[in-house]
Design an enzyme around this catalytic site. Sequence first.
Site, PDB file in Angstrom:
ATOM      1  N   LYS A   1       0.928  -1.388   0.032  1.00 56.42           N
ATOM      2  CA  LYS A   1      -0.127   0.207  -0.236  1.00 56.42           C
ATOM      3  C   LYS A   1       0.860   1.609   0.466  1.00 56.42           C
ATOM      4  CE  LYS A   1      -1.694   1.726   3.812  1.00 56.42           C
ATOM      5  NZ  LYS A   1      -1.651   2.919   4.276  1.00 56.42           N
ATOM      6  N   ASN A   2       1.948   1.654   1.200  1.00 53.38           N
ATOM      7  CA  ASN A   2       2.462   2.981   1.014  1.00 53.38           C
ATOM      8  C   ASN A   2       3.231   2.907   0.010  1.00 53.38           C
ATOM      9  OD1 ASN A   2       0.745   3.259   3.346  1.00 53.38           O
ATOM     10  ND2 ASN A   2       2.366   2.275   4.491  1.00 53.38           N
TER      11      ASN A   2
ATOM     12  N   CYS B   1      -4.967  12.631  13.293  1.00 54.23           N
ATOM     13  CA  CYS B   1      -5.234  11.602  12.126  1.00 54.23           C
ATOM     14  C   CYS B   1      -5.068  10.230  13.623  1.00 54.23           C
ATOM     15  CB  CYS B   1      -4.467  10.147  11.627  1.00 54.23           C
ATOM     16  SG  CYS B   1      -3.524   9.451  12.019  1.00 54.23           S
TER      17      CYS B   1
ATOM     18  N   ARG C   1       1.095  14.428  13.330  1.00 55.43           N
ATOM     19  CA  ARG C   1       1.069  14.127  11.820  1.00 55.43           C
ATOM     20  C   ARG C   1       2.018  15.170  11.229  1.00 55.43           C
ATOM     21  NH1 ARG C   1      -1.227   9.077  10.300  1.00 55.43           N
ATOM     22  NH2 ARG C   1       1.183   8.711   8.734  1.00 55.43           N
TER      23      ARG C   1
ATOM     24  N   ASP D   1       4.633  -0.197  12.198  1.00 59.08           N
ATOM     25  CA  ASP D   1       3.040  -0.250  11.709  1.00 59.08           C
ATOM     26  C   ASP D   1       2.378  -1.332  12.150  1.00 59.08           C
ATOM     27  OD1 ASP D   1       3.110   1.267   8.502  1.00 59.08           O
ATOM     28  OD2 ASP D   1       2.864   1.656  10.352  1.00 59.08           O
TER      29      ASP D   1
ATOM     30  N   ARG E   1      -9.222  -0.150   4.262  1.00 56.67           N
ATOM     31  CA  ARG E   1      -7.986   0.442   3.251  1.00 56.67           C
ATOM     32  C   ARG E   1      -6.070   0.147   3.373  1.00 56.67           C
ATOM     33  NH1 ARG E   1      -7.186   5.627   6.730  1.00 56.67           N
ATOM     34  NH2 ARG E   1      -5.471   6.989   5.216  1.00 56.67           N
TER      35      ARG E   1
HETATM   36  C1  EPZ Z   1       4.513   6.260   6.474  1.00 52.12           C
HETATM   37  O1  EPZ Z   1       3.977   7.276   7.062  1.00 52.12           O
HETATM   38  C2  EPZ Z   1       3.572   5.926   6.320  1.00 52.12           C
HETATM   39  N1  EPZ Z   1       2.529   5.618   5.543  1.00 52.12           N
HETATM   40  C3  EPZ Z   1       2.847   5.431   7.607  1.00 52.12           C
HETATM   41  O2  EPZ Z   1       2.031   4.272   7.684  1.00 52.12           O
HETATM   42  C4  EPZ Z   1       3.800   4.286   8.411  1.00 52.12           C
HETATM   43  O3  EPZ Z   1       4.004   4.403  10.128  1.00 52.12           O
HETATM   44  C5  EPZ Z   1       5.142   6.097   8.872  1.00 52.12           C
HETATM   45  O4  EPZ Z   1       5.304   6.859   7.362  1.00 52.12           O
HETATM   46  C6  EPZ Z   1       6.471   5.107   9.306  1.00 52.12           C
HETATM   47  O5  EPZ Z   1       7.094   4.418   8.797  1.00 52.12           O
HETATM   48  C7  EPZ Z   1       2.341   6.455   4.224  1.00 52.12           C
HETATM   49  O6  EPZ Z   1       3.941   5.928   3.908  1.00 52.12           O
HETATM   50  C8  EPZ Z   1       1.236   6.204   3.492  1.00 52.12           C
HETATM   51  P1  EPZ Z   1       6.749   9.560   8.728  1.00 52.12           P
HETATM   52  P2  EPZ Z   1       4.567   9.258   7.086  1.00 52.12           P
HETATM   53  O7  EPZ Z   1       7.054  11.206   8.034  1.00 52.12           O
HETATM   54  O8  EPZ Z   1       5.621   9.419   6.289  1.00 52.12           O
HETATM   55  C9  EPZ Z   1       6.573  12.877  12.149  1.00 52.12           C
HETATM   56  C10 EPZ Z   1      -0.249   2.736   8.098  1.00 52.12           C
HETATM   57  O9  EPZ Z   1      -0.556   2.346   8.786  1.00 52.12           O
HETATM   58  N2  EPZ Z   1       6.689  14.337  11.248  1.00 52.12           N
HETATM   59  O10 EPZ Z   1       7.935   8.914   8.499  1.00 52.12           O
HETATM   60  O11 EPZ Z   1       3.103  10.096   7.386  1.00 52.12           O
HETATM   61  C11 EPZ Z   1       5.712  12.021  12.520  1.00 52.12           C
HETATM   62  O12 EPZ Z   1       4.227  12.910  12.970  1.00 52.12           O
HETATM   63  C12 EPZ Z   1       0.775   3.805   8.040  1.00 52.12           C
HETATM   64  O13 EPZ Z   1       0.065   2.648   6.970  1.00 52.12           O
HETATM   65  C13 EPZ Z   1       6.959  15.683  11.813  1.00 52.12           C
HETATM   66  O14 EPZ Z   1       7.209  15.808  13.158  1.00 52.12           O
HETATM   67  O15 EPZ Z   1       5.258   8.640   8.825  1.00 52.12           O
HETATM   68  C14 EPZ Z   1       5.939  10.751  13.128  1.00 52.12           C
HETATM   69  O16 EPZ Z   1       5.253  10.915  13.827  1.00 52.12           O
HETATM   70  C15 EPZ Z   1       0.589   4.862   9.376  1.00 52.12           C
HETATM   71  N3  EPZ Z   1       7.834  16.106  10.867  1.00 52.12           N
HETATM   72  C16 EPZ Z   1       6.980  10.296  12.624  1.00 52.12           C
HETATM   73  O17 EPZ Z   1       7.097  11.918  11.828  1.00 52.12           O
HETATM   74  C17 EPZ Z   1       6.698  15.987   9.752  1.00 52.12           C
HETATM   75  O18 EPZ Z   1       6.906  16.556   8.574  1.00 52.12           O
HETATM   76  C18 EPZ Z   1       7.476   9.913  11.587  1.00 52.12           C
HETATM   77  O19 EPZ Z   1       6.680  10.166  10.702  1.00 52.12           O
HETATM   78  C19 EPZ Z   1       6.866  14.972   9.011  1.00 52.12           C
HETATM   79  C20 EPZ Z   1       6.654  13.420   9.568  1.00 52.12           C
END
Ligand code: EPZ
Length: 422
Positions: A22-23, A118, A123, A308, A400
């Site tokens: 998916k991701n 969310c 996020r 995840d 989803r």
């Molecule tokens: C991706 O989300 C995945 N989603 C998530 O999967 C996954 O949990 C996550 O990566 C971590 O591996 C998709 O790829 C669509 P991050 P993403 O940016 O890119 C903080 C699922 O269940 N952060 O690596 O949004 C953020 O809040 C989903 O399939 C900032 O603070 O994750 C989080 O605490 C859930 N500022 C941490 O970093 C930013 O600009 C990691 O987020 C970006 C992120």
Amino acid sequence: MDSIIVRGGNPLSGRIPIAGAKNTCLKLMCAALLTDEPLTLTNVPLLSDVATLALLLQSLGCEIACMQDGRAMVLSASEIVDRKAHYDIVRKLRASFNVLGPLVGRYGEAEVSLPGGCAIGARKVDLHLTALEKMGAAICLKDGYVHANAPNGLRGAEIEFPAVSVGATENAMCAATLAKGTTVLRNAAREPDTKALADCLIGMGARIMGAGTSTITIEGVERLNGTTHRVIPDRIELGTYMIAAGVAGGEVELLDGRRGLVEALSSSMERAGVEITETEHGLKVRRDEARVRPVNVRTEPFPGFPTDLQAQMMALMCIADGTSTLEETIFENRFMHAPELIRMGARIDVHGGRATVTGVERLKGAPVMATDLRASISLILAGLAAEGKTVVSRVYHLDRGYEHVEEKLGSLGAKIERVSDK
Ligand code: EPZ
């Protein structure tokens, strides 16, 4: 809304296919915006998130043709008529925010709704925006939208991420493919999804070195072309069904699974007493009658233990012969499955980002409620080992990210059915 009913006690046996990731698929679809030539994706998973993103891309003017019952799609972004990604879709699917990098990279402008938080956390997207600013985009926030402008195009930059972000790495990498000059991303995400996106971009003519490591170098090119790319297997679906076999007991083979996608999980499960073997067609997972042993887990960016899979691992630790701790370091609110597991007789204490689980012999079936995608599936896994009936409601979360979960688990011998509340 549909519910899923699970009657526990049956060990699992048989083999099921692991779908495309998916991701990964969602970001590959966004990358189609970087070229006016067709991008063909195969091994596409049949998920509502993919359908939602397709709607958003079509609203921008991208043409999408589906083949092979939806398992292949051709995306053609030759006529992008709108560069605004509206709130009503972005709020439902955060991955939509990853149209920002491709739109700014190719057109020098984009207007994308802030995705908002969310269930699992705030996020934020500050790392995405800072990276694009360093590449020369003027960013302003107005009425809940990000307005990004680079009328003279983006330029290469040195970007050090203060924290690992999968989405920010991928947005910046896409934007950098068409920037003037070279961009270096440091402390970049190393997830297989990010590496797969880079492989697809390279197939489109991008010049990218180091994807899969924490330093990625992108030399900008004039334009990208179309290509055909197979979506890699979904490591989170793979890990979920590995844990299902650990929870229910028995022996399953997960086709197209590769240990390299789930190394951290595999070593944790082997410490818990589950056997994992690579076969010619995938991964075989076996757990005999002995109770699993407790193991401690701490979520980290890849190659660490994936956040995840934390909820699913908690379900397994609920029936372990001892006490485990699970530390969640990626998201600030990702233990919402704990109170629901407690309703099933689990013994869990949550303090901040740490959950302590004291295993019990048997869980008890109960009506429980899903709150997010991975919490939903952890409740179903717990139901596989629980005495009696577990009813998981709000399973739209599940659809989803998991293809036909009741069919896949049912084909392995689980007593599971989907009922409509209509
Ligand atoms: C991706 O989300 C995945 N989603 C998530 O999967 C996954 O949990 C996550 O990566 C971590 O591996 C998709 O790829 C669509 P991050 P993403 O940016 O890119 C903080 C699922 O269940 N952060 O690596 O949004 C953020 O809040 C989903 O399939 C900032 O603070 O994750 C989080 O605490 C859930 N500022 C941490 O970093 C930013 O600009 C990691 O987020 C970006 C992120």
